[in-house]
Write an enzyme that holds these catalytic residues in place. Structure first.
Site, PDB file in Angstrom:
ATOM      1  N   LYS A  52       0.837  -1.207   0.000  1.00 61.06           N
ATOM      2  CA  LYS A  52       0.000   0.000   0.000  1.00 61.06           C
ATOM      3  C   LYS A  52       0.871   1.255   0.000  1.00 61.06           C
ATOM      4  O   LYS A  52       0.596   2.217  -0.716  1.00 61.06           O
ATOM      5  CB  LYS A  52      -0.952  -0.024   1.206  1.00 61.06           C
ATOM      6  CG  LYS A  52      -2.027  -1.107   1.067  1.00 61.06           C
ATOM      7  CD  LYS A  52      -2.836  -1.354   2.343  1.00 61.06           C
ATOM      8  CE  LYS A  52      -3.749  -2.566   2.143  1.00 61.06           C
ATOM      9  NZ  LYS A  52      -4.562  -2.897   3.326  1.00 61.06           N
ATOM     10  N   GLN A  96      -4.814  -1.788   9.549  1.00 55.82           N
ATOM     11  CA  GLN A  96      -4.639  -3.114   8.943  1.00 55.82           C
ATOM     12  C   GLN A  96      -5.183  -4.197   9.874  1.00 55.82           C
ATOM     13  O   GLN A  96      -4.874  -4.219  11.063  1.00 55.82           O
ATOM     14  CB  GLN A  96      -3.153  -3.351   8.620  1.00 55.82           C
ATOM     15  CG  GLN A  96      -2.873  -4.624   7.834  1.00 55.82           C
ATOM     16  CD  GLN A  96      -3.456  -4.608   6.419  1.00 55.82           C
ATOM     17  OE1 GLN A  96      -3.638  -3.562   5.800  1.00 55.82           O
ATOM     18  NE2 GLN A  96      -3.772  -5.782   5.894  1.00 55.82           N
ATOM     19  N   ASP A 119     -11.150   2.178   3.628  1.00 56.57           N
ATOM     20  CA  ASP A 119     -11.331   0.721   3.528  1.00 56.57           C
ATOM     21  C   ASP A 119     -12.806   0.361   3.313  1.00 56.57           C
ATOM     22  O   ASP A 119     -13.124  -0.758   2.906  1.00 56.57           O
ATOM     23  CB  ASP A 119     -10.875   0.044   4.834  1.00 56.57           C
ATOM     24  CG  ASP A 119      -9.523  -0.635   4.702  1.00 56.57           C
ATOM     25  OD1 ASP A 119      -9.160  -1.027   3.572  1.00 56.57           O
ATOM     26  OD2 ASP A 119      -8.844  -0.787   5.735  1.00 56.57           O
TER      27      ASP A 119
HETATM   28  N1  GUN Z   1      -6.695  -7.300   6.067  1.00 57.00           N
HETATM   29  C1  GUN Z   1      -6.941  -8.044   4.971  1.00 57.00           C
HETATM   30  N2  GUN Z   1      -7.440  -7.279   3.974  1.00 57.00           N
HETATM   31  C2  GUN Z   1      -7.523  -6.017   4.465  1.00 57.00           C
HETATM   32  C3  GUN Z   1      -7.956  -4.786   3.911  1.00 57.00           C
HETATM   33  O1  GUN Z   1      -8.399  -4.680   2.764  1.00 57.00           O
HETATM   34  N3  GUN Z   1      -7.855  -3.703   4.741  1.00 57.00           N
HETATM   35  C4  GUN Z   1      -7.420  -3.801   6.010  1.00 57.00           C
HETATM   36  N4  GUN Z   1      -7.389  -2.681   6.747  1.00 57.00           N
HETATM   37  N5  GUN Z   1      -7.005  -4.931   6.550  1.00 57.00           N
HETATM   38  C5  GUN Z   1      -7.056  -6.037   5.786  1.00 57.00           C
END
Ligand code: GUN
Length: 294
Positions: A52, A96, A119
């Site tokens: 990211k 996350q 998200d």
């Molecule tokens: N853990 C697995 N996929 C994601 C996601 O798309 N966003 C976040 N914040 N955590 C995750």
């Protein structure tokens, strides 16, 4: 069979975003700024967050990575979330997941200002998504919709089977596929760990979206000739022949399933890169105030 090249599409979308950001900055506008909170040192989470941060660079965004050790308290984390909510320089941020067990994940998600929840996990965004109102749509389902668009894959009137009912993928994916929209307009069935006759149900699918996190669950006998198969699985399976010690493994037995498909996503290089790109798109929307205003 056509391979859906998520990596190539993601690169294309990132270029489009970077061009738009360059234009915004050239006109004196603010560079989009995404923050990410990462707790602990889980290998998968480390990799995703690093991806990211790298995507932010490629798109011309500013990024801030905020790291906490595994023993961070829920109150510390909630205080940081409130700080980011109030920080005018931050357009959007993510926490996350998963979080350590002593932290109530849902409490943290609900503490995020929904206008910065890029998200799309906050109940306001989930609710608005489910009734088709403007919102931040969660990244993986949105990335899959983008693949349908870019490959001109018809979804209207098709039978779509979603395997998995997670809040992050299965549930929003099913809601979006049944939405009166394009892509959308599909007849959707959701299967999960308590479903009966999964094989029979899958065999009827024109579009099969596997998001249960069980390596190689989908076998050739579960797939209709000509189906579109989307593999969301990314399980780390031990593999001594690799430097990393593991192999990223999808939910679909690619070698035997792919000859039956009209379209299929590989793992890696299919859905994964699109998930990150969707987060970038949401961050750009947040920076421009195009969903909730600024
Ligand atoms: N853990 C697995 N996929 C994601 C996601 O798309 N966003 C976040 N914040 N955590 C995750």
């Amino acid at each position: 069979m056509q391979l859906i090249d998520g990596k190539a599409i993601a690169a294309q979308v990132k270029q489009e975003i970077a061009a738009e950001v360059a234009g915004i900055v050239a006109r004196g506008g603010k560079r989009p700024h995404l923050a990410a909170i990462l707790v602990g040192h889980d290998g998968g989470s480390e990799t995703y967050v690093a991806g990211k941060v790298k995507a932010c660079q490629e798109c011309g965004f500013k990024s801030t990575l905020l790291r906490y050790e595994e023993d961070v308290t829920e109150e510390e984390l909630l205080a940081k979330v409130r700080g980011l909510n109030a920080d005018a320089d931050i357009d959007g941020f993510i926490v996350q997941l998963p979080l350590p067990r002593h932290i109530a994940e849902q409490r943290v998600i609900e503490a995020i200002d929904y206008r910065k929840d890029v998200d799309g996990f906050h109940p306001v965004n989930v609710g608005r998504m489910s009734i088709g109102l403007p919102c931040f749509i969660s990244a993986t389902p949105n990335g899959i919709l983008e693949l349908f668009k870019r490959y001109n894959i018809e979804t209207r009137g098709k039978r779509c089977v979603v395997l998995g009912r997670s809040n992050i993928v299965g549930k929003p994916m099913a809601a979006l596929m049944m939405q009166k929209a394009c892509p959308g307009d599909a007849t959707v069935t959701v299967c999960h760990s308590r479903s009966q006759n999964i094989k029979e149900i899958c065999r009827k699918a024109d579009i099969l979206i596997a998001a249960m996190g069980q390596p190689h669950f989908v076998t050739a006998d579960m797939v209709k000739e000509g189906a579109v198969v989307i593999d969301v699985g990314t399980t780390r399976v031990p593999d001594a022949t690799r430097k990393s010690g593991f192999k990223l493994t999808g939910d679909v037995k690619f070698d035997e399933v792919s000859p039956k498909c009209s379209f299929i996503t590989p793992v890696p290089g299919g859905v994964g890169p699109m998930t990150i790109v969707s987060l970038m798109k949401n961050t750009l929307l947040a920076a421009k105030g195009e969903v909730y205003g600024k």
